[in-house]
Design a protein around this motif. Sequence first.
Motif, mmCIF file in Angstrom:
data_model
loop_
_atom_site.group_PDB
_atom_site.id
_atom_site.type_symbol
_atom_site.label_atom_id
_atom_site.label_comp_id
_atom_site.label_asym_id
_atom_site.label_seq_id
_atom_site.Cartn_x
_atom_site.Cartn_y
_atom_site.Cartn_z
ATOM 1 N N ALA A 95 -35.574 17.060 -6.596
ATOM 2 C CA ALA A 95 -36.235 18.367 -6.484
ATOM 3 C C ALA A 95 -36.997 18.733 -7.755
ATOM 4 O O ALA A 95 -37.932 19.537 -7.698
ATOM 5 C CB ALA A 95 -35.209 19.446 -6.157
ATOM 6 N N LEU A 136 -44.892 19.697 3.707
ATOM 7 C CA LEU A 136 -44.325 20.912 3.118
ATOM 8 C C LEU A 136 -44.889 22.152 3.802
ATOM 9 O O LEU A 136 -44.154 23.096 4.090
ATOM 10 C CB LEU A 136 -44.593 20.953 1.610
ATOM 11 N N GLN A 195 -43.287 22.975 6.905
ATOM 12 C CA GLN A 195 -41.975 23.607 6.712
ATOM 13 C C GLN A 195 -42.114 25.032 6.173
ATOM 14 O O GLN A 195 -41.131 25.656 5.799
ATOM 15 C CB GLN A 195 -41.121 22.766 5.758
ATOM 16 N N LEU A 222 -43.888 25.943 3.452
ATOM 17 C CA LEU A 222 -43.988 26.001 1.993
ATOM 18 C C LEU A 222 -45.432 25.758 1.580
ATOM 19 O O LEU A 222 -46.021 24.743 1.945
ATOM 20 C CB LEU A 222 -43.075 24.947 1.352
ATOM 21 N N LEU A 245 -40.441 20.445 -6.028
ATOM 22 C CA LEU A 245 -39.788 21.030 -4.858
ATOM 23 C C LEU A 245 -38.904 22.206 -5.295
ATOM 24 O O LEU A 245 -38.827 23.223 -4.602
ATOM 25 C CB LEU A 245 -38.955 19.967 -4.147
ATOM 26 N N GLN A 246 -38.291 22.087 -6.455
ATOM 27 C CA GLN A 246 -37.459 23.163 -6.984
ATOM 28 C C GLN A 246 -38.284 24.437 -7.197
ATOM 29 O O GLN A 246 -37.821 25.536 -6.908
ATOM 30 C CB GLN A 246 -36.812 22.732 -8.298
ATOM 31 N N LEU A 252 -40.892 25.247 -5.486
ATOM 32 C CA LEU A 252 -41.296 25.747 -4.169
ATOM 33 C C LEU A 252 -40.130 26.399 -3.413
ATOM 34 O O LEU A 252 -40.311 27.403 -2.726
ATOM 35 C CB LEU A 252 -41.869 24.616 -3.321
ATOM 36 N N VAL A 253 -38.957 25.785 -3.525
ATOM 37 C CA VAL A 253 -37.810 26.213 -2.722
ATOM 38 C C VAL A 253 -36.879 27.144 -3.494
ATOM 39 O O VAL A 253 -36.242 28.013 -2.914
ATOM 40 C CB VAL A 253 -37.018 24.973 -2.222
ATOM 41 N N ALA A 308 -30.853 24.320 0.103
ATOM 42 C CA ALA A 308 -32.219 24.479 0.613
ATOM 43 C C ALA A 308 -33.070 23.284 0.197
ATOM 44 O O ALA A 308 -33.858 22.767 0.987
ATOM 45 C CB ALA A 308 -32.832 25.776 0.089
ATOM 46 N N GLN A 309 -32.892 22.823 -1.023
ATOM 47 C CA GLN A 309 -33.621 21.641 -1.498
ATOM 48 C C GLN A 309 -33.266 20.432 -0.639
ATOM 49 O O GLN A 309 -34.149 19.667 -0.227
ATOM 50 C CB GLN A 309 -33.286 21.356 -2.964
ATOM 51 N N ARG A 361 -32.159 20.374 2.453
ATOM 52 C CA ARG A 361 -32.727 20.499 3.807
ATOM 53 C C ARG A 361 -34.189 20.067 3.816
ATOM 54 O O ARG A 361 -34.621 19.317 4.694
ATOM 55 C CB ARG A 361 -32.597 21.942 4.307
ATOM 56 N N VAL A 362 -34.963 20.540 2.836
ATOM 57 C CA VAL A 362 -36.388 20.188 2.779
ATOM 58 C C VAL A 362 -36.538 18.690 2.520
ATOM 59 O O VAL A 362 -37.343 18.020 3.175
ATOM 60 C CB VAL A 362 -37.123 21.027 1.708
#
Length: 168
Positions: free
Chosen positions: A109, A131, A134, A136, A145-146, A148-149, A155-156, A158-159
């Motif tokens: 992430a 993304l 999803q 994002l 990703l961190q 974004l999420v 949650a990280q 799951r994405v």
Amino acid sequence: MMRMNLNPHRSWITPAVIGAFALSAATGVLMFFHLDSGLNKAAHEWLSWALLGAVGLHALLHVAPFKRHLGSAVGRGVVLGFLALLALSFVPAVGKKEHPFSGSVKALARLPLPTLAQVAGVSTDELQLRLRQQGLEVADARQSLQELVGADTRAQARVLNRLLAASR
């Protein structure tokens, strides 16, 4: 105030409490011992609403006995004890063990999206498209990703699962 007459429903309300409790208890015990499989967890989470509804109807059906129980010091003490346990359940766990894969999830992430795209075996554009699918929105391809999420490892994960599953 209009009162609902539940007397014609007595024949099924208490059995509904018993059945819903049995389901919730069995799936809860299975989950506690990590023996749950299939839809046990989903059944526990979603069908527990049936238990809440059945208990609510049962309480309406037996208002006088409920008042009598709550009128005694013992009854109030028991209820207050469980409410205290509920309040304590919101206290963060001390020394809580992390999931064995949380370190890997956190590391992935934190990667910039172009590097994460390489791990997924797709182009950066494809990763950004996935993304967006999803929900994002990527403002900068160098984001992680961190960013974004957020910091929530679940949650990280799951994405990441969705991103990487689509690459297979």
